[in-house]
Write a protein that holds these residues in place. Structure first.
Motif, short mmCIF file in Angstrom:
data_model
loop_
_atom_site.label_atom_id
_atom_site.label_comp_id
_atom_site.label_asym_id
_atom_site.label_seq_id
_atom_site.Cartn_x
_atom_site.Cartn_y
_atom_site.Cartn_z
N VAL A 143 5.82 7.99 34.17
CA VAL A 143 7.21 8.08 33.69
C VAL A 143 7.28 9.02 32.48
O VAL A 143 8.20 9.84 32.38
CB VAL A 143 7.76 6.69 33.33
CG1 VAL A 143 9.14 6.80 32.68
CG2 VAL A 143 7.85 5.81 34.56
N GLY A 144 6.31 8.90 31.55
CA GLY A 144 6.29 9.77 30.38
C GLY A 144 6.21 11.24 30.76
O GLY A 144 6.95 12.08 30.24
N PHE A 145 5.32 11.56 31.70
CA PHE A 145 5.15 12.94 32.14
C PHE A 145 6.42 13.48 32.78
O PHE A 145 6.86 14.61 32.48
CB PHE A 145 3.98 13.01 33.14
CG PHE A 145 3.73 14.39 33.69
CD1 PHE A 145 2.98 15.31 32.97
CD2 PHE A 145 4.25 14.77 34.92
CE1 PHE A 145 2.75 16.59 33.47
CE2 PHE A 145 4.03 16.04 35.42
CZ PHE A 145 3.28 16.96 34.70
N PHE A 146 7.05 12.68 33.64
CA PHE A 146 8.24 13.17 34.34
C PHE A 146 9.47 13.15 33.45
O PHE A 146 10.42 13.89 33.71
CB PHE A 146 8.46 12.37 35.63
CG PHE A 146 7.68 12.93 36.78
CD1 PHE A 146 8.23 13.88 37.63
CD2 PHE A 146 6.37 12.55 37.00
CE1 PHE A 146 7.51 14.42 38.67
CE2 PHE A 146 5.63 13.08 38.04
CZ PHE A 146 6.20 14.02 38.88
N LEU A 147 9.49 12.31 32.41
CA LEU A 147 10.60 12.38 31.45
C LEU A 147 10.53 13.70 30.70
O LEU A 147 11.57 14.34 30.45
CB LEU A 147 10.54 11.20 30.47
CG LEU A 147 11.66 11.18 29.41
CD1 LEU A 147 13.04 11.18 30.06
CD2 LEU A 147 11.51 9.98 28.48
N VAL A 148 9.31 14.13 30.34
CA VAL A 148 9.14 15.44 29.69
C VAL A 148 9.64 16.55 30.63
O VAL A 148 10.37 17.46 30.21
CB VAL A 148 7.66 15.67 29.31
CG1 VAL A 148 7.46 17.12 28.86
CG2 VAL A 148 7.24 14.72 28.20
N ALA A 149 9.26 16.45 31.91
CA ALA A 149 9.70 17.46 32.89
C ALA A 149 11.23 17.46 33.00
O ALA A 149 11.85 18.53 33.10
CB ALA A 149 9.07 17.15 34.26
N ASP B 13 8.01 1.31 46.31
CA ASP B 13 8.77 0.30 45.57
C ASP B 13 8.69 0.54 44.06
O ASP B 13 9.65 0.27 43.33
CB ASP B 13 8.23 -1.11 45.87
CG ASP B 13 8.79 -1.68 47.16
OD1 ASP B 13 9.67 -1.04 47.77
OD2 ASP B 13 8.36 -2.78 47.56
N SER B 14 7.55 1.04 43.60
CA SER B 14 7.34 1.21 42.15
C SER B 14 8.36 2.15 41.53
O SER B 14 8.73 1.99 40.37
CB SER B 14 5.92 1.72 41.88
OG SER B 14 5.76 3.04 42.37
N GLY B 15 8.81 3.15 42.30
CA GLY B 15 9.79 4.09 41.76
C GLY B 15 11.10 3.42 41.38
O GLY B 15 11.72 3.76 40.37
N ALA C 183 16.44 10.18 37.87
CA ALA C 183 15.99 10.66 39.18
C ALA C 183 14.54 11.13 39.12
O ALA C 183 13.71 10.76 39.96
CB ALA C 183 16.90 11.80 39.65
N LEU C 184 14.23 11.96 38.13
CA LEU C 184 12.86 12.48 38.01
C LEU C 184 11.89 11.42 37.51
O LEU C 184 10.73 11.39 37.92
CB LEU C 184 12.85 13.70 37.09
CG LEU C 184 13.49 14.96 37.70
CD1 LEU C 184 13.69 16.05 36.65
CD2 LEU C 184 12.65 15.50 38.85
N CYS C 185 12.37 10.55 36.62
CA CYS C 185 11.50 9.48 36.11
C CYS C 185 11.12 8.49 37.22
O CYS C 185 10.10 7.81 37.12
CB CYS C 185 12.18 8.73 34.97
SG CYS C 185 12.26 9.70 33.44
N SER C 186 11.94 8.39 38.27
CA SER C 186 11.62 7.50 39.39
C SER C 186 10.46 8.03 40.23
O SER C 186 9.79 7.26 40.93
CB SER C 186 12.85 7.32 40.30
OG SER C 186 13.91 6.72 39.59
N VAL C 187 10.24 9.36 40.16
CA VAL C 187 9.17 9.96 40.96
C VAL C 187 7.80 9.68 40.34
O VAL C 187 6.81 9.48 41.05
CB VAL C 187 9.38 11.49 41.08
CG1 VAL C 187 8.27 12.13 41.91
CG2 VAL C 187 10.73 11.79 41.70
N PHE D 146 20.67 10.85 42.77
CA PHE D 146 19.25 10.52 42.59
C PHE D 146 19.04 9.56 41.42
O PHE D 146 18.08 8.80 41.41
CB PHE D 146 18.43 11.80 42.43
CG PHE D 146 18.09 12.45 43.75
CD1 PHE D 146 16.87 12.20 44.37
CD2 PHE D 146 19.01 13.26 44.40
CE1 PHE D 146 16.57 12.77 45.60
CE2 PHE D 146 18.72 13.85 45.63
CZ PHE D 146 17.49 13.60 46.24
N ASP D 147 19.92 9.59 40.42
CA ASP D 147 19.90 8.56 39.38
C ASP D 147 20.24 7.19 39.97
O ASP D 147 19.64 6.17 39.61
CB ASP D 147 20.90 8.88 38.27
CG ASP D 147 20.37 9.90 37.27
OD1 ASP D 147 19.18 10.26 37.37
OD2 ASP D 147 21.14 10.33 36.40
N SER D 148 21.22 7.19 40.88
CA SER D 148 21.69 5.93 41.47
C SER D 148 20.59 5.19 42.23
O SER D 148 20.57 3.97 42.27
CB SER D 148 22.86 6.19 42.43
OG SER D 148 23.93 6.79 41.75
#
Length: 510
Positions: A127-133, A172-174, A211-215, A425-427
């Protein structure tokens, strides 16, 4: 500090509208085709009351604390204009907030082949990595559809090499990790950053962080599946409690409330410490605002304690038992339409859905109404639960649904307005919260055990399905919005041409 009475009343009515339908549906089923013990019904009703009060306090607390905290952090980070600060603070914030997410502990228990602490740290790092992205995407104005296509190509590429038993839990984790703690803070962070930007796409780019943090969690768990090579993932479902009398019923709730009080202290503490350190460095928030945030955190804490107690103690056993009873009927396929009806209403009781629909309506000045958003989410979740129940009854692999579903969602991103893609994608992450994890997942597990299926491969994946379908339905809403806007534009141009011609005729007559 006093809470505005009309605002309190408005939120109370919203909460009742969200929770009452699901309580009514469950009671209707209990008194007709799916009889369950009175003790479980009573626990469910008490859980419903706690759910209503908890959601009410949580929504007030988010407005007072989480939203201003996120906006302040986002604004201050952007004002610094230092990329290194954005990257460092973004990663730490994503990591810390994910550790605060209560549903992450539930996820860790569901993956017995990986040590809990390893999975929790891996997901938090993801999550930290994709929040930065996501933050860099906002600051550099990078196209969200292109990033999403690349991310999901990586996801499905990794999925080819991961054992089937691991896939459902990974997807499911996403949805699980973008829950009531993560979503309000991250969405407010996006608003804070977009407020500094002056270009015309700033408001559109304020969405898309979730959306990106879910990935991140999906990729993190898939990588763990490659490292640990789990041969099998045996899951032993929790036994449904048998309550003998009213004293035992009270004891069940009384023993769980202190546990959730401790859990939420642990969950909120990292956010409070992070924001406290941030405030000591930035020193840009007035004392009155800090007091308001402190009161809001108390509301958030109490609300989440009551909410989680209600759904875990009251709703989880009822969901599991209902699934068992309905799937055990001679006409077991009735669980598909019943699941769809439950899914339609239950998403409105997700705490983070309140936050999302409200912020969408405010940032679009009502162009995308909370009602339209809510309906689109409900339709999406309804379809996803229907498909999930078909999986439970037939044992079809989840990949037969996820691959075409995400393919359609990603193709739509190139044909709808940018803001609808980001919101859609946020939804997905917002819709798959605690209500899904503690009612719909046990519902699927109960049904799966009744039909003799594999719980890991057939029941798990409900959260992933719930996270997928809103991506399609919200973007279809975007297509409708675009068509209406174009028709309105053509109509306005036609009217202008008519008026201009009429004006010319008057001049000729003169």
């Amino acid at each position: 500090m006093r809470i505005n009475r009309s605002k309190f009343k408005e939120k109370f009515v919203e909460t009742l509208k969200a929770v009452f339908p699901i309580i009514a549906i469950v009671l209707l089923l209990c008194f007709t085709i799916a009889p369950i013990s009175p003790s479980i019904v009573m626990a469910f009703l008490i859980g419903g009351v706690l759910l209503i009060v908890g959601m009410l306090l949580f929504s007030i607390g988010v407005d007072l604390s989480m939203t201003p905290m996120g906006e302040r952090v986002g604004t201050t980070m952007t004002k610094s204009k230092k990329l290194s600060i954005v990257i460092l603070v973004g990663f730490i914030m994503g990591f810390v907030i994910t550790l605060s997410e209560p549903d992450l502990q539930v996820l860790a228990q569901q993956v017995p082949s990986v040590p809990n602490i390893v999975l929790i740290l891996a997901v938090a790092a993801g999550v930290g990595f994709f929040l930065v992205a996501a933050l860099l995407r906002m600051l550099l104005s990078i196209s969200l559809p292109k990033m999403l296509v690349i991310c999901y190509l990586i996801v499905f590429g990794l999925a080819l090499f991961v054992p089937a038993d691991f896939l459902s839990v990974a997807f499911d984790s996403g949805g699980v990790t973008t829950g009531p703690m993560t979503v309000p803070f991250i969405m407010a962070l996006g608003i804070g950053i977009s407020a500094i930007r002056s270009d015309k796409h700033a408001s559109d780019d304020s969405f898309g962080l979730v959306a990106l943090c879910s990935v991140g969690p999906i990729i993190a768990v898939l990588i763990l599946g490659l490292i640990y090579h789990p041969d099998s993932m045996d899951y032993v479902p929790q036994a449904i409690p048998e309550i003998q009398d009213s004293v035992a019923l009270w004891h069940m709730f009384a023993t769980e409330i202190p546990e959730y009080m401790k859990e939420m202290v642990v969950s909120l503490l990292p956010i409070i410490v992070f924001f406290g350190i941030f405030q000591l460095i930035a020193r840009d928030i007035k004392k009155k605002t800090l007091i308001k945030i402190g009161i809001g955190l108390v509301y958030t804490y109490v609300g989440l304690v009551l909410f989680l107690t209600g759904v875990n103690v009251g709703f989880m056993p009822a969901g599991n038992y209902l699934g068992q009873v309905i799937a055990g009927l001679p006409y077991r396929f009735i669980i598909v339409p019943i699941g769809m009806i439950i899914g339609y209403f239950i998403v409105q009781a997700e705490p983070a859905v309140f936050v999302l629909t409200k912020q969408v309506e405010e940032l679009t000045d009502g162009a995308i109404s909370a009602g339209a958003m809510g309906t689109s989410l409900s339709v999406g979740v309804s379809v996803s639960i229907g498909l999930a129940m078909i999986r439970v009854l037939t044992g079809i692999s989840i990949m037969w649904f996820l691959i075409p579903g995400y393919a359609v969602a990603l193709i739509l991103t190139f044909f709808v307005p940018k803001i609808f893609t980001a919101i859609a994608f946020d939804s997905g992450g917002v819709a798959s919260g605690p209500m899904t994890a503690t009612f719909l997942l046990p519902f699927a597990m109960g049904a799966c055990s009744s039909v003799g299926g594999n719980i890991i491969t057939d029941a798990f994946g409900v959260v992933a399905m719930v996270a997928m379908t809103p991506l399609i339905t919200i973007q279809i809403l975007g297509v409708i919005y675009r068509i209406k806007a174009e028709n309105l534009k053509k109509h306005a141009a036609g009217m202008a041409a008519t008026l201009e011609a009429y004006g010319d005729m008057e001049i000729i007559e003169l």
